[in-house]
Scaffold this motif. Sequence first.
Motif, PDB file in Angstrom:
ATOM      1  N   UNK A   1       0.758  -1.165  -0.050  1.00  0.00           N
ATOM      2  CA  UNK A   1      -0.021  -0.067  -0.145  1.00  0.00           C
ATOM      3  C   UNK A   1       0.887   1.508  -0.133  1.00  0.00           C
ATOM      4  N   UNK A   2       1.965   1.315   0.843  1.00  0.00           N
ATOM      5  CA  UNK A   2       2.735   2.561   0.959  1.00  0.00           C
ATOM      6  C   UNK A   2       3.612   2.596  -0.285  1.00  0.00           C
ATOM      7  N   UNK A   3       4.122   1.360  -0.985  1.00  0.00           N
ATOM      8  CA  UNK A   3       4.648   1.662  -2.194  1.00  0.00           C
ATOM      9  C   UNK A   3       3.744   1.955  -3.543  1.00  0.00           C
ATOM     10  N   UNK A   4       2.587   1.770  -3.424  1.00  0.00           N
ATOM     11  CA  UNK A   4       1.670   2.209  -4.336  1.00  0.00           C
ATOM     12  C   UNK A   4       1.675   3.577  -4.275  1.00  0.00           C
ATOM     13  N   UNK A   5       1.169   4.064  -2.826  1.00  0.00           N
ATOM     14  CA  UNK A   5       1.184   5.750  -2.577  1.00  0.00           C
ATOM     15  C   UNK A   5       2.422   6.614  -3.129  1.00  0.00           C
ATOM     16  N   UNK A   6       3.703   5.809  -2.808  1.00  0.00           N
ATOM     17  CA  UNK A   6       5.047   6.458  -2.920  1.00  0.00           C
ATOM     18  C   UNK A   6       4.975   6.812  -4.374  1.00  0.00           C
ATOM     19  N   UNK A   7       4.804   5.513  -5.440  1.00  0.00           N
ATOM     20  CA  UNK A   7       4.825   5.551  -6.825  1.00  0.00           C
ATOM     21  C   UNK A   7       3.809   6.558  -7.423  1.00  0.00           C
TER      22      UNK A   7
END
Length: 232
Positions: free
Chosen positions: A25-31
């Motif tokens: 989830x955090x990786x998706x938000x970061x990208x």
Amino acid sequence: MQEFLLFVEDFQAWIYLLLAVVALLYGRLFLRALGVYRGAIYSLERERALARALRSGAGLALITAGFLATFILTTFAAPALPPELRPTAIPTVSLLATPIVEGAEDESILATSTPFTVDQVESVGCTNENATLIEPVSGDSVQGQVLFKGTANIPGFAFYKLEYHDLQPESTWLAISASNIPVCEQFCAEEDQLGTWDTSLVRPGQYAVQLIVTDTQGNAPLPCQILIQILP
């Protein structure tokens, strides 16, 4: 602290799964924030996207730290705990294995060996104050519900079992009670009950009763054995 380490060790698979989901989830938000930042035209929009990217990156860093901490705790810290701190499942009536009796001259003489006669009843194990029967005593006559009292609290305690034998050829030891909760007599008199035997379910006569206390390594001191007479 010990309870926390055991909890992490027992549920490490779920912890890793939860961390992986949150990391996705955090990786998706970061990208997504990074893409907005690169495509932003106005400075205010770029600043907001950058702030979101930094927050997401911080979350990913925390998740990574969580992965690392879980790995260290389950690989190095938890295995280093003393065995006596680990809970032992309550044994079944059959008790999966026969403990190795410390002090036995012949390893083939097991605590639950058969046949068994009056002459083989050995009370020397009752001298161990940490694994002994106090009531009834050898030679007592009993009937009905018989309450056994004593101690079962050896170093590294795992479980104890209380058994009886009818002293007949080809008979075996049968369980009266078993528990993974230590029992002491001197300092906790209200908890010195090892088990209750309904003797109305067996034939009157002479019986042997033994207490076996086992540690977390599967070893046990010599069992405390007594002879009792069951009345009609």
